[in-house]
Every structure is written in C-alpha cells, then in structure tokens.
Design an enzyme around this catalytic site. Sequence first.
Site, short mmCIF file in Angstrom:
data_model
loop_
_atom_site.label_atom_id
_atom_site.label_comp_id
_atom_site.label_asym_id
_atom_site.label_seq_id
_atom_site.Cartn_x
_atom_site.Cartn_y
_atom_site.Cartn_z
N SER A 140 0.87 -1.18 0.00
CA SER A 140 0.00 0.00 0.00
C SER A 140 0.90 1.23 0.00
CB SER A 140 -0.85 -0.02 1.27
OG SER A 140 -1.40 1.24 1.51
N LYS A 178 2.08 -3.69 5.90
CA LYS A 178 2.27 -3.58 4.44
C LYS A 178 3.75 -3.42 4.08
CE LYS A 178 -1.90 -3.93 2.73
NZ LYS A 178 -2.26 -5.25 2.17
N TYR A 201 -1.44 -0.91 9.95
CA TYR A 201 -1.58 -1.29 8.54
C TYR A 201 -0.28 -1.01 7.76
CZ TYR A 201 -3.89 -1.14 3.90
OH TYR A 201 -4.27 -1.34 2.60
P1 NAI Z 1 -12.08 -5.21 0.44
O1 NAI Z 1 -12.45 -4.96 1.86
O2 NAI Z 1 -13.08 -4.92 -0.62
O3 NAI Z 1 -11.59 -6.71 0.24
C1 NAI Z 1 -10.82 -7.39 1.20
C2 NAI Z 1 -11.32 -8.80 1.27
O4 NAI Z 1 -10.50 -9.53 2.19
C3 NAI Z 1 -12.76 -8.91 1.79
O5 NAI Z 1 -13.54 -9.66 0.89
C4 NAI Z 1 -12.61 -9.62 3.13
O6 NAI Z 1 -13.71 -10.46 3.46
C5 NAI Z 1 -11.34 -10.42 2.91
N1 NAI Z 1 -10.70 -10.80 4.17
C6 NAI Z 1 -10.49 -10.01 5.26
N2 NAI Z 1 -9.91 -10.72 6.23
C7 NAI Z 1 -9.73 -11.98 5.75
C8 NAI Z 1 -9.16 -13.16 6.28
N3 NAI Z 1 -8.67 -13.18 7.52
N4 NAI Z 1 -9.13 -14.27 5.51
C9 NAI Z 1 -9.63 -14.26 4.25
N5 NAI Z 1 -10.20 -13.17 3.70
C10 NAI Z 1 -10.23 -12.04 4.44
O7 NAI Z 1 -10.75 -4.36 0.21
P2 NAI Z 1 -9.88 -4.07 -1.11
O8 NAI Z 1 -9.80 -2.60 -1.25
O9 NAI Z 1 -10.34 -4.88 -2.26
O10 NAI Z 1 -8.45 -4.53 -0.63
C11 NAI Z 1 -7.75 -5.64 -1.13
C12 NAI Z 1 -6.31 -5.53 -0.69
O11 NAI Z 1 -5.72 -4.35 -1.26
C13 NAI Z 1 -6.12 -5.41 0.82
O12 NAI Z 1 -4.97 -6.13 1.21
C14 NAI Z 1 -5.88 -3.93 1.01
O13 NAI Z 1 -5.17 -3.65 2.20
C15 NAI Z 1 -5.10 -3.60 -0.23
N6 NAI Z 1 -5.10 -2.21 -0.60
C16 NAI Z 1 -6.24 -1.60 -1.04
C17 NAI Z 1 -6.22 -0.27 -1.37
C18 NAI Z 1 -7.41 0.43 -1.92
O14 NAI Z 1 -7.26 1.61 -2.27
N7 NAI Z 1 -8.56 -0.21 -2.02
C19 NAI Z 1 -4.99 0.54 -1.20
C20 NAI Z 1 -3.85 -0.20 -0.79
C21 NAI Z 1 -3.92 -1.52 -0.49
#
Ligand code: NAI
Length: 297
Positions: A153, A170, A166
């Site tokens: 991130s 990361k 976080y």
């Molecule tokens: P999101 O919240 O839409 O998706 C994350 C998914 O991970 C969810 O479906 C959730 O149920 C699942 N999850 C959470 N804990 C879990 C566990 N213990 N075991 C299995 N699944 C689990 O978020 P998004 O935005 O799609 O994020 C995806 C990745 O990208 C994350 O690692 C986030 O930190 C990273 N990220 C996202 C950014 C953004 O701008 N959206 C920026 C930088 C990083």
Amino acid sequence: MSNIDYSGRVAIVTGAGTGLGRDYALNLGKRGAKVVVNDLGGSLDGTGAGNTAASLVVEEIKAAGGEAVANFDSVATVEGGANIVKTAIDTFGKVDIVINNAGILRDKSFIKTEEADWDSVLAVHLKGTYNVTRPAFANMKANGYGRIIMTSSGSGIFGNFGQANYSSAKTGMLGLTHVLNIEGAKYNINSNVIVPSAGTRMTKDVMPKEFFDQLKLEFITPAVLYLASEECTDRGVYINAFAGHYSRSQIMTGPGINFKEIPTPEQLQENWDKIMNMDEDKYHTDVNTMMMHALSS
Ligand code: NAI
C-alpha cells in the site's frame, strides 16, 4: 507482445469475495487459470465471517466457462493458510500463483492503537501472507514454478496518518518479497508487489466521492495479471497502480562515502550532505550485493 494466458495454471487469490481480489479472480478465470477463491466473509475491521461472497465469485467464473473452487478459511491462522493451499492441491493438483490480497483496516492514530488493533491487522496482512505463502512456496519449489504477488500500500511505502498497524504490516510484506526472491530464484519462483489505490469498501469512507469514482478498481487488475504471468520475469518490484497510472517505486541506495578509519560523529556531520545524497542511486537485489557495491566504489 504475447497473449497472456494461464491455461494449466492454478491460482489462489485470498480475500477474493469482494473488491480487488474478486476482480483478479474473475479475470484469471477468464484467461484460463483454475482459481481458488478464498474469503472468510466478514466486515472491514475483520469481525464476522461466513458470508457467501466467495461462492458467488466461483459461480461467476464457472458461468463464464472457467474453473474455480471456493474456500472460506481465514488467512490469519496457520491452519487456515494450510487449508487454502490444500484446497488448491486437492482440487487442481498444485499451486502456481498466489495473490496475497486479503485485508482489513483498524485505523487509529498511533497513541490510540491498542494491542488488539495492532495484532489483528498484522495477523491478516503479514502473518496471513506467511500462513498462505509458506505451504504454497513448498509446492511451487517442488514444481519449479511460482508467481507470488504481495499487496502492499502507499501507506506501507510512504506512510499515512492513522495507519501505524496497517503501514507496518504492508511494509513487512516488502521484506518477505525480497527474501522469497532470493530463496526462490533457482526454482523459478518470482515475487512482486502491487501497490494499489482503488475505490472499494475499504476506501469508500476515506476519500471524496469524485476521487473514489475515478479510482476504478478495474485499473489495478491488468498490473496484477501481468505480475502473475509467466511473461513477467521481474523480481521484487513494487508497481503503483491507480486511476490509469502505473509506475515503479523502490528502495534505493545512494553512493555515500567510505572512510578508511572509524569516523567521529563530527566527521559524519561534516560529510552529511554526501551521505544523504541520492544522485546516482542504485537498486540492489540483496543486502550482500548492496554492501559489496558500496565498498567497491
Ligand atoms: P475489500 O475490503 O473490498 O476486500 C478485502 C477482502 O479480504 C474482503 O472480501 C474480506 O472479506 C477479505 N478478508 C479479510 N480478512 C480476511 C481473512 N482473515 N481471511 C480471508 N479473507 C479475508 O478491500 P480491497 O480494497 O479490495 O483490498 C484488497 C487488498 O488491497 C487489501 O490487502 C488492502 O489492504 C489492499 N489495498 C487496497 C487499497 C485500496 O485503495 N482499495 C490501497 C492499498 C492496499
């Protein structure tokens, strides 16, 4: 330019029930990969579990003619990680690609970050990456092929207010990437890092709507698809992706200076501008190469 295709490849995407992971899984499936769609369900702060998001993604992949299986384990336990990899091996025979994407947020200023906020975020992002990648790496090593994507991130690379937990997790994933590249080189296992910024439920409440709309999550997927492909032979690169922008960030080392004798702090102060100078900075693939280069120049 070759046609990027994953026929014969088996991919695990963690946290693929919603957001970025869902789009990666759908597109890997469309391009021939057999996909393990992992997601335990649950809310943004990591509480709750058990929704059927992963099953819905599997149905979508199958409806488009692809192959996929759902897995509902949490990445945050060693048993969960092992079972995610076991699902891939039992169903499809192996693991070629791991996209460590599952994530939660517990944003608070550092002083307000209690131990539980720290531990839960590190457990999903950093330990979760260990939990899934370690058994997958063993299978990749045996097969002589692997592509591992870490999801870092901008918060991890540059910092962001209220994200001490976080950001630390990361950044930790960057360290793991480098070690996996060193240990995986002779087995054709590459690890690279996606640094996304995208409109998902994770960012819905922290950015203005206009910005959110511009940061379409579909912009991230082509970068991840390329990093996960056989065609990509890079190792340890951090690819920023957002709103149609793609670039590389990296930890670089300046030329510095060398002393023959142990210097005094005052001598370092006197030469501080040379020590701080980042002109002619250089990227190094491991610590030994960095030190050898520094001492030989
Ligand atoms: P999101 O919240 O839409 O998706 C994350 C998914 O991970 C969810 O479906 C959730 O149920 C699942 N999850 C959470 N804990 C879990 C566990 N213990 N075991 C299995 N699944 C689990 O978020 P998004 O935005 O799609 O994020 C995806 C990745 O990208 C994350 O690692 C986030 O930190 C990273 N990220 C996202 C950014 C953004 O701008 N959206 C920026 C930088 C990083």
